[in-house]
Design a protein around this motif. Structure first.
Motif, PDB file in Angstrom:
ATOM      1  N   LEU A 224      27.700   0.516   8.921  1.00 51.22           N
ATOM      2  CA  LEU A 224      26.262   0.306   9.094  1.00 51.22           C
ATOM      3  C   LEU A 224      25.753  -0.813   8.192  1.00 51.22           C
ATOM      4  N   PHE A 225      26.263  -0.866   6.970  1.00 51.15           N
ATOM      5  CA  PHE A 225      25.861  -1.916   6.040  1.00 51.15           C
ATOM      6  C   PHE A 225      26.196  -3.301   6.599  1.00 51.15           C
ATOM      7  N   VAL A 226      27.428  -3.475   7.035  1.00 49.05           N
ATOM      8  CA  VAL A 226      27.864  -4.774   7.576  1.00 49.05           C
ATOM      9  C   VAL A 226      27.113  -5.083   8.876  1.00 49.05           C
ATOM     10  N   GLY A 227      26.971  -4.082   9.740  1.00 49.81           N
ATOM     11  CA  GLY A 227      26.252  -4.294  10.998  1.00 49.81           C
ATOM     12  C   GLY A 227      24.810  -4.701  10.766  1.00 49.81           C
ATOM     13  N   CYS A 228      24.165  -4.065   9.806  1.00 49.92           N
ATOM     14  CA  CYS A 228      22.778  -4.397   9.483  1.00 49.92           C
ATOM     15  C   CYS A 228      22.690  -5.806   8.894  1.00 49.92           C
ATOM     16  N   ALA A 229      23.614  -6.146   8.008  1.00 49.48           N
ATOM     17  CA  ALA A 229      23.616  -7.497   7.430  1.00 49.48           C
ATOM     18  C   ALA A 229      23.790  -8.550   8.522  1.00 49.48           C
ATOM     19  N   LEU A 230      24.717  -8.307   9.446  1.00 50.62           N
ATOM     20  CA  LEU A 230      24.918  -9.242  10.551  1.00 50.62           C
ATOM     21  C   LEU A 230      23.681  -9.331  11.448  1.00 50.62           C
ATOM     22  N   ALA A 231      23.100  -8.185  11.742  1.00 50.10           N
ATOM     23  CA  ALA A 231      21.904  -8.158  12.587  1.00 50.10           C
ATOM     24  C   ALA A 231      20.744  -8.889  11.925  1.00 50.10           C
ATOM     25  N   ASN A 232      20.618  -8.740  10.620  1.00 50.80           N
ATOM     26  CA  ASN A 232      19.494  -9.344   9.900  1.00 50.80           C
ATOM     27  C   ASN A 232      19.647 -10.841   9.695  1.00 50.80           C
ATOM     28  N   LEU A 233      20.795 -11.403  10.079  1.00 54.15           N
ATOM     29  CA  LEU A 233      20.948 -12.855  10.043  1.00 54.15           C
ATOM     30  C   LEU A 233      19.952 -13.533  10.980  1.00 54.15           C
ATOM     31  N   LEU A 234      19.580 -12.851  12.064  1.00 52.53           N
ATOM     32  CA  LEU A 234      18.618 -13.410  13.020  1.00 52.53           C
ATOM     33  C   LEU A 234      17.174 -13.122  12.644  1.00 52.53           C
ATOM     34  N   SER A 235      16.991 -12.302  11.654  1.00 50.54           N
ATOM     35  CA  SER A 235      15.645 -11.947  11.226  1.00 50.54           C
ATOM     36  C   SER A 235      14.910 -13.179  10.714  1.00 50.54           C
ATOM     37  N   GLY A 236      13.627 -13.203  10.904  1.00 47.55           N
ATOM     38  CA  GLY A 236      12.829 -14.306  10.398  1.00 47.55           C
ATOM     39  C   GLY A 236      12.468 -14.156   8.935  1.00 47.55           C
ATOM     40  N   TYR A 237      13.010 -13.133   8.275  1.00 47.02           N
ATOM     41  CA  TYR A 237      12.644 -12.856   6.892  1.00 47.02           C
ATOM     42  C   TYR A 237      13.719 -13.259   5.902  1.00 47.02           C
ATOM     43  N   GLY A 238      14.712 -13.987   6.377  1.00 46.18           N
ATOM     44  CA  GLY A 238      15.713 -14.619   5.533  1.00 46.18           C
ATOM     45  C   GLY A 238      16.495 -13.703   4.627  1.00 46.18           C
ATOM     46  N   LEU A 239      16.749 -14.214   3.432  1.00 47.55           N
ATOM     47  CA  LEU A 239      17.589 -13.508   2.475  1.00 47.55           C
ATOM     48  C   LEU A 239      17.000 -12.174   2.048  1.00 47.55           C
ATOM     49  N   TYR A 240      15.670 -12.058   2.099  1.00 43.27           N
ATOM     50  CA  TYR A 240      15.049 -10.776   1.745  1.00 43.27           C
ATOM     51  C   TYR A 240      15.557  -9.675   2.684  1.00 43.27           C
ATOM     52  N   ASP A 241      15.565  -9.966   3.976  1.00 46.94           N
ATOM     53  CA  ASP A 241      15.990  -8.956   4.944  1.00 46.94           C
ATOM     54  C   ASP A 241      17.499  -8.756   4.919  1.00 46.94           C
ATOM     55  N   ILE A 242      18.237  -9.862   4.807  1.00 45.16           N
ATOM     56  CA  ILE A 242      19.694  -9.744   4.759  1.00 45.16           C
ATOM     57  C   ILE A 242      20.105  -8.925   3.534  1.00 45.16           C
ATOM     58  N   GLY A 243      19.493  -9.201   2.403  1.00 47.42           N
ATOM     59  CA  GLY A 243      19.841  -8.487   1.173  1.00 47.42           C
ATOM     60  C   GLY A 243      19.225  -7.106   1.075  1.00 47.42           C
ATOM     61  N   PHE A 244      17.895  -7.057   0.987  1.00 44.61           N
ATOM     62  CA  PHE A 244      17.220  -5.769   0.781  1.00 44.61           C
ATOM     63  C   PHE A 244      17.306  -4.855   2.001  1.00 44.61           C
ATOM     64  N   GLY A 245      17.203  -5.418   3.186  1.00 42.59           N
ATOM     65  CA  GLY A 245      17.301  -4.598   4.397  1.00 42.59           C
ATOM     66  C   GLY A 245      18.668  -3.940   4.522  1.00 42.59           C
ATOM     67  N   SER A 246      19.711  -4.732   4.253  1.00 40.44           N
ATOM     68  CA  SER A 246      21.077  -4.200   4.341  1.00 40.44           C
ATOM     69  C   SER A 246      21.362  -3.190   3.236  1.00 40.44           C
ATOM     70  N   LEU A 247      20.875  -3.471   2.018  1.00 42.48           N
ATOM     71  CA  LEU A 247      21.070  -2.519   0.921  1.00 42.48           C
ATOM     72  C   LEU A 247      20.326  -1.207   1.182  1.00 42.48           C
ATOM     73  N   THR A 248      19.170  -1.301   1.813  1.00 43.37           N
ATOM     74  CA  THR A 248      18.421  -0.097   2.181  1.00 43.37           C
ATOM     75  C   THR A 248      19.241   0.751   3.147  1.00 43.37           C
ATOM     76  N   THR A 249      19.848   0.098   4.123  1.00 43.90           N
ATOM     77  CA  THR A 249      20.707   0.808   5.075  1.00 43.90           C
ATOM     78  C   THR A 249      21.908   1.419   4.358  1.00 43.90           C
ATOM     79  N   LEU A 250      22.493   0.691   3.417  1.00 47.20           N
ATOM     80  CA  LEU A 250      23.646   1.197   2.674  1.00 47.20           C
ATOM     81  C   LEU A 250      23.294   2.457   1.885  1.00 47.20           C
ATOM     82  N   VAL A 251      22.208   2.419   1.130  1.00 49.43           N
ATOM     83  CA  VAL A 251      21.811   3.580   0.319  1.00 49.43           C
ATOM     84  C   VAL A 251      21.477   4.769   1.228  1.00 49.43           C
TER      85      VAL A 251
END
Length: 185
Positions: free
Chosen positions: A70-97
């Motif tokens: 889920l962590f990797v999938g979310c990070a990959l999915a958030n690459l298309l997000s318009g919120y950049g590194l914030y979403d790739i980093g914090f969004g993926s870490l949120t999914t991980l926790v």
């Protein structure tokens, strides 16, 4: 004696991550999460997210390998997000926790219906708390006052994906595991 038993349980839980089956399953979960998010890309990002891939967040109840998947999938999915590194980093870490907590709930409650209900709380709550901040940080035009509105929207949409789609997924996986389907054991 009890200490050795607990150590053996810990070792077996984490050693499960290193099997070919577990690595394959983690990869499939990551790919499914990313692909399902990309399919819904026009509506999968932003304050009101249509992201059915979130139903997969129930899988850590059954599989520890769903956590990194889920962590990797979310990070990959958030690459298309318009919120950049914030979403790739914090969004993926949120999914991980959230996935780690869902796994712990499933492990402690022995994968029963209560674990599915309680296991859905971390992804719902963590996303509702964190992702509005990600959106506000990633989009300078979004006012901080919008946080509570987005919090409510995320509570609603995450609940729909986790419970309306995730619970049927939980029951399907549980039933197939009971039937002895090897891919889900």
């Amino acid at each position: 004696m009890e200490g050795k038993m607990q150590e053996k349980q810990k070792k077996s839980v984490f050693s499960e991550l290193l099997t070919t089956r577990a690595l394959t399953r983690a990869g499939i979960i990551a790919a499914l999460y990313a692909a399902l998010t990309y399919v819904f890309a026009p509506v999968a990002y932003g304050p009101l997210q249509i992201r059915p891939a979130e139903a997969l967040c129930i899988l850590p109840i059954f599989f520890i390998e769903a956590v990194p998947g889920l962590f990797v999938g979310c990070a990959l999915a958030n690459l298309l997000s318009g919120y950049g590194l914030y979403d790739i980093g914090f969004g993926s870490l949120t999914t991980l926790v959230a996935a780690i907590l869902t796994f712990v709930i499933g492990f402690l409650l022995k994968r029963n219906l209560l674990s599915a209900i309680l296991g859905g709380i971390p992804p719902v709550l963590f996303n509702a708390v964190v992702i509005p901040f990600v959106i506000i940080l990633g989009d300078a035009e979004t006012p901080m006052a919008a946080y509570w509105t987005m919090f409510g929207e995320f509570m609603l949409t995450q609940s729909v994906w986790i419970y309306a789609l995730g619970l049927p997924l939980y029951f399907a996986v549980r039933k197939l595991r009971q039937k002895g389907v090897k891919a889900l054991l």
